[in-house]
Structure formats: C-alpha cells, structure tokens
Design an enzyme around this catalytic site. Structure first.
Site, short mmCIF file in Angstrom:
data_model
loop_
_atom_site.label_atom_id
_atom_site.label_comp_id
_atom_site.label_asym_id
_atom_site.label_seq_id
_atom_site.Cartn_x
_atom_site.Cartn_y
_atom_site.Cartn_z
N TYR A 15 0.85 -1.19 0.00
CA TYR A 15 0.00 0.00 0.00
C TYR A 15 0.88 1.24 0.00
O TYR A 15 1.92 1.25 0.65
CB TYR A 15 -0.91 0.01 1.24
CG TYR A 15 -1.92 -1.11 1.20
CD1 TYR A 15 -3.22 -0.88 0.74
CD2 TYR A 15 -1.58 -2.41 1.56
CE1 TYR A 15 -4.15 -1.90 0.67
CE2 TYR A 15 -2.50 -3.44 1.49
CZ TYR A 15 -3.79 -3.18 1.05
OH TYR A 15 -4.70 -4.21 0.98
N GLU A 16 0.47 2.27 -0.72
CA GLU A 16 1.31 3.47 -0.81
C GLU A 16 1.52 4.12 0.56
O GLU A 16 2.47 4.85 0.76
CB GLU A 16 0.73 4.49 -1.80
CG GLU A 16 -0.60 5.09 -1.37
CD GLU A 16 -1.20 5.99 -2.44
OE1 GLU A 16 -0.79 5.93 -3.61
OE2 GLU A 16 -2.12 6.76 -2.10
N SER A 17 0.66 3.79 1.50
CA SER A 17 0.80 4.32 2.86
C SER A 17 2.05 3.79 3.56
O SER A 17 2.45 4.34 4.58
CB SER A 17 -0.44 3.95 3.67
OG SER A 17 -0.67 2.55 3.59
N GLY A 18 2.64 2.70 3.07
CA GLY A 18 3.87 2.21 3.69
C GLY A 18 3.80 0.78 4.22
O GLY A 18 4.78 0.28 4.76
#
Lengths: 294, 254, 294, 254
Positions: free
Chosen positions: D48-51
C-alpha cells in the site's frame, strides 16, 4: 553459505558485503576466498579486514571505497601493498562516505545519479572522473553528482530473517537497505532464522523485504570479528592482531591457510577458536515492545 | 605534570559549548567531548557517522561503530540520514578532523603521501572527512606538530580548509565556517579572519614561539596578542585519568 | 498546544501538518482555527478533513497537495467549493504523492531539488511550472525534478517523545521525518510524554531527534478522528459523517462553532463526545523487544 | 446470480499470478487481491502506498492507511521508500487504477472535469496514480462503463496510458507496460499490442457487443476472437460473500 555463494557470486562480478563496522559478513567473504573467485569488483564504504583478506587472497580486481583503514587500529596492509607496490595490482575508485552512500541510494532508487553538496575544494574529483556536476533547474546552482551503483550481488548479515528473506536489523543500519535494493541479487545471512510471525509482530524493524532476497543463509557468528548487536561484541583483540598479521604477507597467507582455506565452513572456523564465543557473547539488554493494536 | 595528549584533550574540550551538536571521531575528540560533558557542557549531543545520535557510551568506544555507541543512544539511524539530513542538512555545529598532513589554510590530507597514482604512503582516504570539512558549521583540527605533518602545501586535499586550490570557502560555496582552530601539542593555531591562514594564537605553558614555528613548514604568522593558555586543572586531569580513560586507551602518555 | 501554536504559527506562514491517514494532528489544526490564523500556505500530501476544516474556517491562502479527498469515503467539499466556486478563493499547487515526498526529501537534505522518474505523459506539469526537468550528467537522460519544500513550521503527531523532543513513531511513518527535517520549526504533539530512558532503550524507533524540535505538546487523542497505532483506531464514522457535514457550508460552520471554536482545548473537545474514547480505544497488541546488548 | 461488482472483483482476481507484488488501492482491488490469495495466488504480496508491505489485514481496511494494514504486515516503512525503492525501483508487478474518465489508450483523469482553472468538478488529483501508471510493470484499470466515464479523450491526463499527448510509452521512456486491461461491468478491454488502443476482448455472460460499444465514447474495436469469460464460480462467490466481505462494505450490490 557455500551454495548461496556458488550460485550468486561469479568471477568478475561486482560484489558488495556491507555493514558499517556492524554486521560485516566475514562468513561470506571467507567462502568467496575458499571458492577462489577471481577478478571481483568489491564495493564497500570501509573495506575493513574482510576486503584486506580478499585482496590478499587474490580475489579482487578493483576496489570501490571511501575509507580503507583498520577501524580504531590503523592501516590495512594488504590494501596498502596492493596500492603502493602493486602486489597484487588493484584498481581503485574512491569517494568519501557521503559519495558512496549517494551511489547506493541512486542504485536503490533506480536513478542514474544522486545529487549532493560535496567535493568543493577537494582533490578527490581530480582522481575520480565519476564525480561530476549537475545544475539545479530551479536555482541554477551547481551540485556534485555521483553515478548509481548497482552491484551484481549484495550480501547482508542480519540479526534475523524468516525463510522468505524478510530481514530485521537493529543497532547501526549502515547502508545495507540501499545496497540490497540497488543489487541484482541479494543474499541475507542471519544469526537466527525466525518464523514469519516474529517479523510480522514488529514490521517497523524490517529493513529488507523478502521479495528482493534470493537466498537466506543461517550462519551464527557469521559476522565475527565484527559484531552483531544483541548477539556478540566486536573482537577488538583480533582487529588489533590484524595490524601485525597483515603487515607481513607470509603471516597473512598463514592466517588464510589456517582460518579460511583450512576450514570447511563457519562452524569449523569457530571450532578452531575455543573460548571465543564465551568471550564475546553479548549481555542481554532487551527493550520493551510497543503496541501495534488498533 | 600532564602529557601532551592530556593537554590537547583539555583544550579541545574547552572549545565545546553546552548543547552543541558535535560530529565525533574516535580517540582524542571522543575523550574531549566526554570531558566537556563532565565539566562545562553536560548537554552536548554526540553524533557518529556510523549512525548513532546522542550516544552515551558506557565504555570507551574502540571504533566509530562500537556497539556501546548505540546502546542507550537517542537515535540509531542509517548513514543516508546521517549524511543527508544531519550533515548536509546543516545540523552539525562542530566537527573534529585530523590527518597526516595539514597546511597553512587547514586543508587536510588523509589520502596519499606522494603522487596519487604511485603513492609513497597510501592513507585510508576521506571517510566522512571531506563532507564534515564542508558542512560542519565549524571544525577543529587536532594534530601533533611536525614539519612533516604541517607542510606549506599538502600532497592531496582530502578535506578542504579555509582556502583551497586558489579559492576561498565563500567562492567554493561551502556552508560551514571551516577549520577555526588547530589544536597542537605545543600551542593553538587560529584561522585569520582576513584570509583564513592559520596563525599562532596561543602557547601552552612552558612553550616558546620557536617550539611551534620550527615545526611548521611555512613562515607561521604569530599574533600580536599571543596568549598562554591555562594548563589542565586538577579536576580536568582527575576526570581524564580516573573517570574517562582510566585504562589509558587513548591517553597512552608521552 | 495553545502556546506552541501562538509562538510558531503566524499569519502567512507555510505550515505542514503531516501524517498519512495515521497521526494527523487535528488538535493543532483546531488550535490554528481558534487562533484565527490567516493567509496560511498549507502543504500536505492528503489534505484530509483537517485541511477541509482549515479552508472552511478561512485560514488558508494556498494549498500544496497531491490527493484532496476524504480517504475511503469521497470528496472534501470545502476544498471543492473553494476550487469550483472560489468561496473562499484558494490558490492550489498540485503534485502526485511521489512529487510531494520528493519535495520534502529535498527540503530535509538541504538540496535545492530532487530528481525523480515521473510525470512523463501526464498533464500535471502543464498546470504546475514547478515540475521541471534535469539532465543526468552521466547518461544524458532527462528526469523530472521538483523544488525543495522548506516550511516555516511542521507539526508532527507521535505516540511518544521525551521532554527534549526525541520522538518515536511506529506503524505508518508517512513523510513526517522528511517534513520535520525540512522545516524551520518543529512542534511535536504526543500521546504520551516519556522519560528519556524509554527513548534510549530502543533508539532505532526514534524518527525525529530532539535537536530539531522547538516544542513538545502532550495532547492525548490529539489525532482524532485519525488514529494512533497502539492507542486508538480511526473514527471511520466521523469520516463518513464529514461527507454530509462538508457538503453543506452551513452545517460545516455549525460543526466548527460547536467542536472547534466552541471549545477551549482538546479536553473540552473530547468531553463533548462521551463514549468516543471507549469506542475507539485500541486493543493492546504488544510486540516483543529486541536486545541492544553487546 | 451475482452482481456486477462481484463479477469485476472475480475477473480482477483472476489476473493476479501467485507470488506477484501488487500495489493495492482500497475497494474492489483490495477485495480482488484477497480473493486471489484465497484461491490461486496464496503468496501474493500486497503493498500500500501508505507504507505497509505484505499486509494481511484482519478486517476489511476502510482506507488505504488503515491500522489493520500495518498490524501483522511484513514491513512498515516511510513513503519515500515506497515511492523510490519499491515503485521507481521497479519492484511492483501489478498496479490497480481507476478514475472518473478513461480514454481509448487507458489514460486516466482523476484531476478535473472541465478546464483545470475553472473546473466543473474538482476531483482528488493524482495521489500515487501518476507514478503507479508509469512504473508498475503492468496496470489493471477497473471501472463501470458509461459514455461519461469513457470519453474519446480525457479532460486531463492524470495517469498516462499506452499513448498520451501523441507519444507512445516507449517514446516517453516509461518503464512499465502500461494498462493491459480495463475490467468493466460488462466485458474486458485489452490493450492492442500494436498501438495500445483498448479493444473489446471478452464479454461477460449474457452481454452483447452493443452493451459495451454503446457505453464507450469512441468507435471501440472488437477482437475477432472475442471471448466470453466464465462467470464467478460457486467457490469464488462463497468466499466473497461469506468470508471476504460478509458485511458488504465494498460489494454493496447492484
């Protein structure tokens, strides 16, 4: 270690064994010497004893580095002989630490270069044409730039990983993450193989994800004489002893014969040095955990 | 009595102000920081290029990456952060440097004695010294005096001083103030505010101007207001000998 | 919170409240609204509800961002009204996430620009002249470049810090480290103030060192309705409710009157919502510690 | 029977191969990945781009930064790593994209409907979509068909497709293969190997060619070997309804 090296380290390869004083994988270096790899391009910020041994064993064609000394002790004499008297000849390409960090950072990010404010007024660029200038498209400033470093293989020593290579490191982190991401192949060598649930219990500690790892090798004490935080201390006595061993090429050859070529693997290397693991074993100092609940 | 190493360590420690952020090397600088912390600068923050920030080592670290620098530190991070965020980011107030050769402008050579391609002595190279010299807000050089160590011009500039290859720091666009002082075993050289050349500014007790100038490979300027620095206090010596380096790891004597 | 904001957030400042869905400091945003700051340049990857509220309250002159939506729900209607009908007018400067990350990275590293492989074929650079090209001095390739972002003040919410501002965060790390290092001033707002010994027991968890922190504020639940891993869950009900509140500017004004302007501080905000802390409190899920011994 | 959402989710899940590294968004892509993991691709890695890397959420995440994505994941890291090391580093094999407008080449608009300076509808913007479109080795677009959503040309290219502003991906120097498929509620469009234009390659059971072409704003090419995809299996539907989204958070019906 033997199989992983045989598979991923070939003659002529660009090879990185990283770890800034911490977690230097001597086990991998010794295996490279035993497998008689030749013409390697070795890249490391601090060549340390491991590269001194690889040079003396005739494995290296070229060294890319930023500080070639015996940390806290003195010089690397096999390196010095190679550079000062060309025995054996060794090509060198040198940066400062920041330049090497930047080269790995560029390689990891799949960028062709990395900009940095560095090298003004030094003679380093005059002996290294790979340090160039780049112009900022906003301010017009001229900055230093170094090219990406993308090794064929990077070998990382770590405290623990799971079978898939999800790797956790604590203490000094050096440039291991950048070197691993920059590399075509990655070998992880661990003190301890753990279940994935251990990794998943504390995901912020993961430095290298399994998806970029080709092989996981379990090799306790594989970083001796360097150290592994939480496992064992640096063997400073050996670092001091190396000053004398490496000054004399015959003594160095004897060392390699006895402790590297004369043993089959890491277990045999340790068996030759009774008392070592007792002397250097770490006193546990366990921190508290944090909650990942929601 | 006290040794030259003890004097150099004490003088270096007196240069540090409380709360400053110091990029530390192993050896005398490390000891100088510990002495400063034990005396006038208890809130000094020690940063090592290895990645340890706010280290509080419980033993004398034997290398810059000693595990004791990490245990109990405020932050342990990767080297990309150390060089990009802390050093290039302008957060380092003091850097310590030393080297095989130091010239009149504080340029330092830790690369080669002789020609680069065919060196008489191959030294370790820069490590982080080039960028410390460029970015630290000021640097302190520590070195014993000798004409070999203080030539008029170094064989190779690893770490730029106040003027290198004909240009001043300002002309090179370097952020830091450069080497402000060279702490030697006989006196202290201070950079001229006008041209950055090192000038003899203070002598240690019992030393003469000639003791210094005869060991420097260029005509050393001597300041009119030449001072004599006060010797190590009893307390400074007690701390060094009994608390900070009782086993004489760094302070080997001499 | 009141004193820290009054001291470090001024009219016209470039202000960053970061945190990617995690640890968004609503407490600081509400205090900015109460102190009636004006003409702020707000920079955030995801403006989220906090910026929607700041826009509606008339605090913002300009927004620098990469994704302006209500995450998992829909739109930010105060933002939409400002852009679509200019009520109130709002200047915008937009990137993609990577571009914003790169701008903070450059700011943190004190570089004037950051290179990235991005924006080929998109129309984003055609509406944002701050996205330019830089040429690699090694390969001749043309890459995208974005300028450094150096805010006047960055406000970071965190799980814990000591009195000196040595700050530890776990879970999603977003771009908080880069934003803090890029900033002239840093305010850290924490769930829990801890003794320095807690920080020193696990130094790898420290994201922001105290030396770059100007003020530490203790404000439990300061990130509500966003979340703090290990402390409380995201208040998804409120995110869903915001869709309706923000669609109607009168409803939005009522919300601000009651929950922001009508309360003195965070404690009063929480007191208005009985049951909230019980509903959202995290179930503990504590990981094991690691040994820092040697 | 089954809904259009269920069908789209099932088709998307069938596109994923075991062990692949997928950059996931919230909603149907998330569900499609979970379905793939529960069926033919148990070793799929979700990023996920959130990390969050290798997430194994124990509940359906309500946003891309949901805490359940972190708890029990393989790695939680900063966004600089996600975009530089994972995405730009070429580690992402599949990316999912969607948008308000999608054109014949798979260019996507999530920025504005109308003029940029005076938009009719202001959309959220790129987020990570521009760089996912550029760097993922291949992307899959998921969208319901309508002439409004599938114009011949999008008002604004947020995420580049197979041909944008007159140039091919190769001419732009983009590393990834671009959008290989558009999974709609009536059939699947596949990018032409020759010019990257989307062509109708497969219909869902019961759908006609006109059901698709009438909802696309350009003369849609239809492949000679037009297929009919097999409907969701009983097992796929059971997993979706009883295990993966029993509360119908994403599969709202319709």
């Amino acid at each position: 270690m033997r199989d992983a090296n045989a598979r991923y380290v070939h003659d002529g390869d660009t090879v990185v064994i990283e770890g800034f004083t911490h977690l230097i994988c001597f086990a991998a270096g010794h295996e490279i010497i035993r497998q008689k790899r030749r013409e390697l391009v070795l890249c490391r910020l601090t060549p340390d004893l491991i590269v001194d041994q690889l040079i003396a064993a005739g494995c290296a064609r070229k060294l890319v580095f930023s500080w070639a000394g015996n940390p806290g002790v003195g010089a690397l004499h096999a390196f010095r002989r190679a550079v000062e008297t060309k025995t054996p000849p060794l090509e060198i390409e040198e940066y400062s630490h920041f330049g090497m960090v930047a080269r790995f950072s560029a390689g990891a990010a799949h960028l062709p270069f990395w900009p940095l404010r560095d090298y003004q007024g030094t003679d380093i660029p005059s002996v290294n044409p790979s340090i160039r200038q780049v112009t900022c498209p906003f301010t017009g400033e001229s900055l230093a730039a170094v090219p990406a470093l993308n090794p064929d293989v990077t070998i990382v020593h770590a405290q623990r990983a799971d079978m898939e290579g999800n790797t956790q490191i604590w203490g000094l982190l050096g440039v291991q993450k950048e070197a691993a991401f920059a590399s075509r192949h990655v070998i992880v060598v661990v003190e301890e193989l753990v279940d994935t649930s251990i990794v998943r219990a504390d995901p912020n500690r993961t430095l290298i994800p399994g998806m970029i790892v080709d092989a996981v090798v379990v090799e306790p004490w594989g970083a001796h004489p360097s150290y592994a935080q939480g496992h064992y201390d640096r063997d400073n006595e050996f670092y001091v002893a190396w000053e004398k061993i490496s000054r004399d090429s015959a003594a160095l050859a004897n060392y390699l014969d006895e402790f590297v070529l004369g043993v089959e693997d890491r277990a045999a290397y340790l068996a030759l040095q009774p008392g070592l693991t007792t002397r250097l074993a770490a006193t546990p100092r366990v921190c508290a955990g944090v909650s990942y609940g929601y | 009595m006290y040794t030259a190493e003890e004097m150099m360590t004490v003088i270096a420690s007196r240069e540090l102000r409380d709360g400053e952020i110091v990029f530390v090397g192993i050896g005398l600088p490390n000891l100088a920081c510990n002495l400063a912390r034990a005396t006038r600068a208890p809130r000094l923050v020690l940063i090592y290029e290895s990645g340890a920030v706010g280290a509080l080592p419980e033993r004398l670290p034997v290398s810059i990456g000693d595990p004791s620098l990490v245990t109990g530190s405020l932050m342990a991070t990767g080297m990309a952060d150390i060089f990009q965020l802390f050093l290039q980011g302008g957060r380092i107030e003091v850097g310590f440097l030393g080297g095989a050769q130091i010239d009149r402008y504080g340029n330092i050579n830790t690369t080669v004695v002789g020609e680069y391609a065919t060196p008489k002595v191959r030294l370790p190279g820069s490590g982080g010294a080039a960028e410390i010299a460029i970015h630290a807000r000021r640097t302190l050089i520590i070195s014993r005096l000798s004409t070999r160590a203080f030539p008029a011009e170094v064989d190779f500039i690893t770490s730029p001083g106040n003027r290198s290859r004909g240009r001043s720091r300002k002309e090179w666009g370097m952020p830091g103030a450069g080497p402000v002082k060279v702490i030697t075993d006989r006196g202290v050289l201070v950079a001229s505010e006008f041209d950055g050349e090192m000038e003899l500014a203070a002598l240690y007790p019992g030393m003469t101007v000639e003791d210094v100038t005869s060991r420097v490979g260029w005509p050393l300027r001597v300041r009119d207001d030449l001072e004599t620095v006060s010797p190590p206090s009893r307390e400074e010596l007690r701390l060094l000998r009994e608390v900070l380096d009782p086993s004489k790891l760094y302070l080997k004597g001499g």
